[in-house]
Design a protein around this motif. Structure first.
Motif, PDB file in Angstrom:
ATOM      1  N   SER A 100      26.078   7.809  89.674  1.00  0.00           N
ATOM      2  CA  SER A 100      24.774   7.435  90.239  1.00  0.00           C
ATOM      3  C   SER A 100      24.011   6.508  89.296  1.00  0.00           C
ATOM      4  CB  SER A 100      23.937   8.695  90.514  1.00  0.00           C
ATOM      5  OG  SER A 100      24.551   9.488  91.501  1.00  0.00           O
ATOM      6  N   ILE A 101      24.017   6.833  87.997  1.00  0.00           N
ATOM      7  CA  ILE A 101      23.315   5.997  87.013  1.00  0.00           C
ATOM      8  C   ILE A 101      24.025   4.655  86.865  1.00  0.00           C
ATOM      9  CG2 ILE A 101      22.655   5.782  84.579  1.00  0.00           C
ATOM     10  CD1 ILE A 101      22.340   8.852  84.551  1.00  0.00           C
ATOM     11  N   ARG A 102      25.342   4.710  86.832  1.00  0.00           N
ATOM     12  CA  ARG A 102      26.126   3.465  86.679  1.00  0.00           C
ATOM     13  C   ARG A 102      25.803   2.480  87.801  1.00  0.00           C
ATOM     14  NH1 ARG A 102      30.200   0.625  88.189  1.00  0.00           N
ATOM     15  NH2 ARG A 102      30.672   1.952  89.973  1.00  0.00           N
ATOM     16  N   LYS A 103      25.778   2.978  89.030  1.00  0.00           N
ATOM     17  CA  LYS A 103      25.499   2.112  90.185  1.00  0.00           C
ATOM     18  C   LYS A 103      24.047   1.651  90.193  1.00  0.00           C
ATOM     19  CE  LYS A 103      28.991   3.711  93.486  1.00  0.00           C
ATOM     20  NZ  LYS A 103      29.204   4.445  94.763  1.00  0.00           N
ATOM     21  N   ALA A 104      23.133   2.560  89.856  1.00  0.00           N
ATOM     22  CA  ALA A 104      21.703   2.230  89.916  1.00  0.00           C
ATOM     23  C   ALA A 104      21.338   1.103  88.962  1.00  0.00           C
ATOM     24  CB  ALA A 104      20.872   3.476  89.611  1.00  0.00           C
ATOM     25  N   PHE A 105      21.979   1.091  87.784  1.00  0.00           N
ATOM     26  CA  PHE A 105      21.616   0.098  86.768  1.00  0.00           C
ATOM     27  C   PHE A 105      22.700  -0.953  86.532  1.00  0.00           C
ATOM     28  CE2 PHE A 105      19.003   3.811  85.881  1.00  0.00           C
ATOM     29  CZ  PHE A 105      17.749   3.236  85.762  1.00  0.00           C
ATOM     30  N   GLN A 106      23.770  -0.891  87.343  1.00  0.00           N
ATOM     31  CA  GLN A 106      24.828  -1.902  87.287  1.00  0.00           C
ATOM     32  C   GLN A 106      25.407  -2.066  85.874  1.00  0.00           C
ATOM     33  OE1 GLN A 106      26.042  -3.772  90.242  1.00  0.00           O
ATOM     34  NE2 GLN A 106      25.094  -1.882  90.932  1.00  0.00           N
ATOM     35  N   ILE A 107      25.823  -0.948  85.274  1.00  0.00           N
ATOM     36  CA  ILE A 107      26.449  -1.022  83.959  1.00  0.00           C
ATOM     37  C   ILE A 107      27.901  -0.562  84.057  1.00  0.00           C
ATOM     38  CG2 ILE A 107      24.334  -0.846  82.611  1.00  0.00           C
ATOM     39  CD1 ILE A 107      24.702   2.068  82.311  1.00  0.00           C
ATOM     40  N   SER A 108      28.685  -0.897  83.047  1.00  0.00           N
ATOM     41  CA  SER A 108      30.134  -0.684  83.116  1.00  0.00           C
ATOM     42  C   SER A 108      30.524   0.788  83.076  1.00  0.00           C
ATOM     43  CB  SER A 108      30.836  -1.409  81.960  1.00  0.00           C
ATOM     44  OG  SER A 108      30.611  -2.798  82.036  1.00  0.00           O
ATOM     45  N   GLN A 109      29.888   1.572  82.207  1.00  0.00           N
ATOM     46  CA  GLN A 109      30.280   2.969  82.054  1.00  0.00           C
ATOM     47  C   GLN A 109      29.094   3.819  81.643  1.00  0.00           C
ATOM     48  OE1 GLN A 109      33.235   3.773  79.002  1.00  0.00           O
ATOM     49  NE2 GLN A 109      33.730   5.792  79.827  1.00  0.00           N
ATOM     50  N   VAL A 110      29.032   5.024  82.204  1.00  0.00           N
ATOM     51  CA  VAL A 110      28.037   6.019  81.816  1.00  0.00           C
ATOM     52  C   VAL A 110      28.773   7.305  81.462  1.00  0.00           C
ATOM     53  CG1 VAL A 110      26.043   7.398  82.541  1.00  0.00           C
ATOM     54  CG2 VAL A 110      26.255   5.020  83.302  1.00  0.00           C
ATOM     55  N   ILE A 111      28.430   7.883  80.330  1.00  0.00           N
ATOM     56  CA  ILE A 111      29.022   9.140  79.884  1.00  0.00           C
ATOM     57  C   ILE A 111      27.895  10.141  79.728  1.00  0.00           C
ATOM     58  CG2 ILE A 111      30.331  10.289  78.042  1.00  0.00           C
ATOM     59  CD1 ILE A 111      31.326   7.319  77.362  1.00  0.00           C
ATOM     60  N   VAL A 112      27.977  11.266  80.443  1.00  0.00           N
ATOM     61  CA  VAL A 112      26.952  12.301  80.382  1.00  0.00           C
ATOM     62  C   VAL A 112      27.567  13.582  79.831  1.00  0.00           C
ATOM     63  CG1 VAL A 112      25.312  13.715  81.693  1.00  0.00           C
ATOM     64  CG2 VAL A 112      25.677  11.322  82.340  1.00  0.00           C
ATOM     65  N   VAL A 113      26.962  14.118  78.771  1.00  0.00           N
ATOM     66  CA  VAL A 113      27.419  15.386  78.200  1.00  0.00           C
ATOM     67  C   VAL A 113      26.465  16.490  78.642  1.00  0.00           C
ATOM     68  CG1 VAL A 113      28.424  14.188  76.220  1.00  0.00           C
ATOM     69  CG2 VAL A 113      26.136  15.171  76.025  1.00  0.00           C
ATOM     70  N   PRO A 114      26.921  17.745  78.677  1.00  0.00           N
ATOM     71  CA  PRO A 114      26.044  18.848  79.106  1.00  0.00           C
ATOM     72  C   PRO A 114      24.899  19.087  78.126  1.00  0.00           C
ATOM     73  CG  PRO A 114      28.371  19.524  79.079  1.00  0.00           C
ATOM     74  CD  PRO A 114      28.288  18.215  78.368  1.00  0.00           C
ATOM     75  N   GLY A 115      23.792  19.650  78.644  1.00  0.00           N
ATOM     76  CA  GLY A 115      22.722  20.119  77.775  1.00  0.00           C
ATOM     77  C   GLY A 115      21.551  19.172  77.611  1.00  0.00           C
ATOM     78  N   ASP A 116      20.678  19.543  76.665  1.00  0.00           N
ATOM     79  CA  ASP A 116      19.447  18.803  76.381  1.00  0.00           C
ATOM     80  C   ASP A 116      19.311  18.680  74.868  1.00  0.00           C
ATOM     81  OD1 ASP A 116      16.885  17.849  76.015  1.00  0.00           O
ATOM     82  OD2 ASP A 116      15.927  19.273  77.384  1.00  0.00           O
ATOM     83  N   SER A 117      19.431  17.469  74.361  1.00  0.00           N
ATOM     84  CA  SER A 117      19.361  17.238  72.912  1.00  0.00           C
ATOM     85  C   SER A 117      18.005  17.602  72.318  1.00  0.00           C
ATOM     86  CB  SER A 117      19.662  15.769  72.596  1.00  0.00           C
ATOM     87  OG  SER A 117      20.950  15.432  73.023  1.00  0.00           O
ATOM     88  N   ASP A 118      16.971  17.653  73.151  1.00  0.00           N
ATOM     89  CA  ASP A 118      15.646  18.041  72.655  1.00  0.00           C
ATOM     90  C   ASP A 118      15.626  19.487  72.170  1.00  0.00           C
ATOM     91  OD1 ASP A 118      14.514  15.584  73.172  1.00  0.00           O
ATOM     92  OD2 ASP A 118      13.621  16.176  75.077  1.00  0.00           O
ATOM     93  N   THR A 119      16.410  20.342  72.832  1.00  0.00           N
ATOM     94  CA  THR A 119      16.332  21.783  72.557  1.00  0.00           C
ATOM     95  C   THR A 119      17.618  22.370  71.992  1.00  0.00           C
ATOM     96  OG1 THR A 119      16.961  22.252  74.855  1.00  0.00           O
ATOM     97  CG2 THR A 119      14.608  22.118  74.374  1.00  0.00           C
ATOM     98  N   SER A 120      18.711  21.623  72.041  1.00  0.00           N
ATOM     99  CA  SER A 120      20.014  22.162  71.636  1.00  0.00           C
ATOM    100  C   SER A 120      20.662  21.302  70.552  1.00  0.00           C
ATOM    101  CB  SER A 120      20.946  22.244  72.854  1.00  0.00           C
ATOM    102  OG  SER A 120      22.281  22.471  72.462  1.00  0.00           O
ATOM    103  N   THR A 121      20.900  21.905  69.400  1.00  0.00           N
ATOM    104  CA  THR A 121      21.620  21.210  68.327  1.00  0.00           C
ATOM    105  C   THR A 121      23.027  20.874  68.774  1.00  0.00           C
ATOM    106  OG1 THR A 121      20.351  22.442  66.680  1.00  0.00           O
ATOM    107  CG2 THR A 121      22.358  21.379  65.914  1.00  0.00           C
ATOM    108  N   PHE A 122      23.629  21.785  69.550  1.00  0.00           N
ATOM    109  CA  PHE A 122      24.979  21.546  70.053  1.00  0.00           C
ATOM    110  C   PHE A 122      25.023  20.294  70.927  1.00  0.00           C
ATOM    111  CE2 PHE A 122      27.723  21.934  73.785  1.00  0.00           C
ATOM    112  CZ  PHE A 122      28.960  21.818  73.180  1.00  0.00           C
ATOM    113  N   ALA A 123      24.037  20.150  71.842  1.00  0.00           N
ATOM    114  CA  ALA A 123      24.012  18.978  72.725  1.00  0.00           C
ATOM    115  C   ALA A 123      23.890  17.698  71.910  1.00  0.00           C
ATOM    116  CB  ALA A 123      22.859  19.089  73.721  1.00  0.00           C
TER     117      ALA A 123
END
Length: 340
Positions: A100-123
């Motif tokens: 969805s993000i790739r198509k919306a912004f017309q970019i070659s590749q989008v990689i999404v990892v689980p979680g929220d970096s704001d609250t999770s050191t693991f993310a």
């Protein structure tokens, strides 16, 4: 694959839950390197008793190794995680989010990892691992790779290792960086990346932003000019994206400029440029290094940023249209989609 997952969700929902739980355990251990059971249980919000049973099972399968220092992933576990990643992404709904993000912004590749970096050191660590993987995918022999500073970029550096593809590459700071924490500066990160991969590096010993007179003076220095020329001839750029007001405070921007940024609707910062909601540049700092116009001839621009708080800022930079690859986390990705 999607049809099989849908069937499993309907007929064997418990199986999907178990698969996700065991994948999360393995992934946390992979990112942590070596971790104790108590620390892992806390990170996963799981009781030690439940975790003990899962760890015993994974160990029996040869996916984990344990010793006095803690648990670490085995080579078999590493290979299994790589094979499972597309399945898990689809099960978590991350594949659809990426597309969805790739198509919306017309970019070659989008990689999404689980979680929220704001609250999770693991993310945050997982974001670094995914950013390092993206760099390895696009790098070729004897590249010049320009990198910015920041905590996410430091995580990417930590996840790099000796690589035959990168041995002849030069790592250079995209811009100056004196004045902030040394371990977060672009100079430091470029040198760590070079040492980790067996590559080479050049440093740019100038402040992050300058007055016009100081800028004109420094840019004439032959040694600085040599490094700047290397930076501006890079083939790959790996950079972070910041919230405009947070970055203005970090860069110690004066009160008058800060008020102007707020009045102009600045949301995001990258490379010393401030962007509004529409992706327009509303302010730029005079920096020695990579300029926005240089990105137009850079072959691969990789943006790496996560956290729910940065979602709208990331969207504004994507809207500017220079990115080829985005690496982000689930919380930021969901926010990005609210601003399409």
């Amino acid at each position: 694959m999607r049809e099989i997952l849908d069937i499993q969700k309907q007929l064997l929902p418990d199986l999907m839950d178990v698969m996700k739980k065991r994948y999360s355990i393995l992934q946390h251990i992979l990112v942590s390197g070596v971790v104790g059971r108590r620390t892992l249980a806390s990170s996963l919000d799981m009781t030690e008793r439940v975790l003990r049973g899962e760890v015993d099972f994974l160990k029996e399968q040869g996916l984990l190794e344990t010793d006095a220092s803690g648990m670490k992933i085995s080579e078999s576990g590493r290979r299994l995680l790589e094979a499972m990643e597309p399945i898990i992404k689809m099960a978590f709904g991350l594949t659809d989010l990426e597309e969805s993000i790739r198509k919306a912004f017309q970019i070659s590749q989008v990689i999404v990892v689980p979680g929220d970096s704001d609250t999770s050191t693991f993310a945050k660590k997982e974001l670094g691992r995914a950013g390092a993987a993206a760099l390895r995918k696009y790098v070729s022999k004897d590249d010049i790779i320009a990198v910015t500073g920041g905590s996410t970029m430091a995580q990417i550096a930590n996840n790099l290792a000796i690589s035959s593809k990168m041995k002849g590459s030069w790592f250079v700071p995209a811009r100056g960086g004196l004045g902030e924490s040394v371990d977060m500066q672009a100079n430091t990160i470029a040198s760590i990346m070079a040492k980790k991969t067996g590559g080479k590096y050049r440093l740019l010993h100038v402040p992050d932003h300058l007055g016009e007179e100081a800028y004109q003076s420094l840019i004439q220095d032959p040694q600085i000019q040599e490094v700047v020329n290397a930076v501006r001839s890079c083939r790959i750029v790996v950079h972070g994206i910041g919230d405009a007001m947070v970055m203005a405070r970090r860069r110690k921007v004066d009160a008058e400029t800060t008020r102007t940024l707020q009045a102009d609707g600045a949301l995001a910062e990258a490379f010393g440029y401030y962007f509004d909601r529409q992706g327009n540049v509303v302010h730029k700092m005079p920096t020695v290094g990579l300029r926005l116009e240089d990105l137009q001839r850079v072959e691969v621009v990789i943006g790496v940023a996560g956290g729910k708080s940065k979602g709208e800022a990331i969207a504004s930079v994507l809207r500017h249209g220079q990115e080829d690859v985005l690496v982000t986390d689930e919380a930021a990705a969901l926010e990005i989609m609210k601003h399409v």
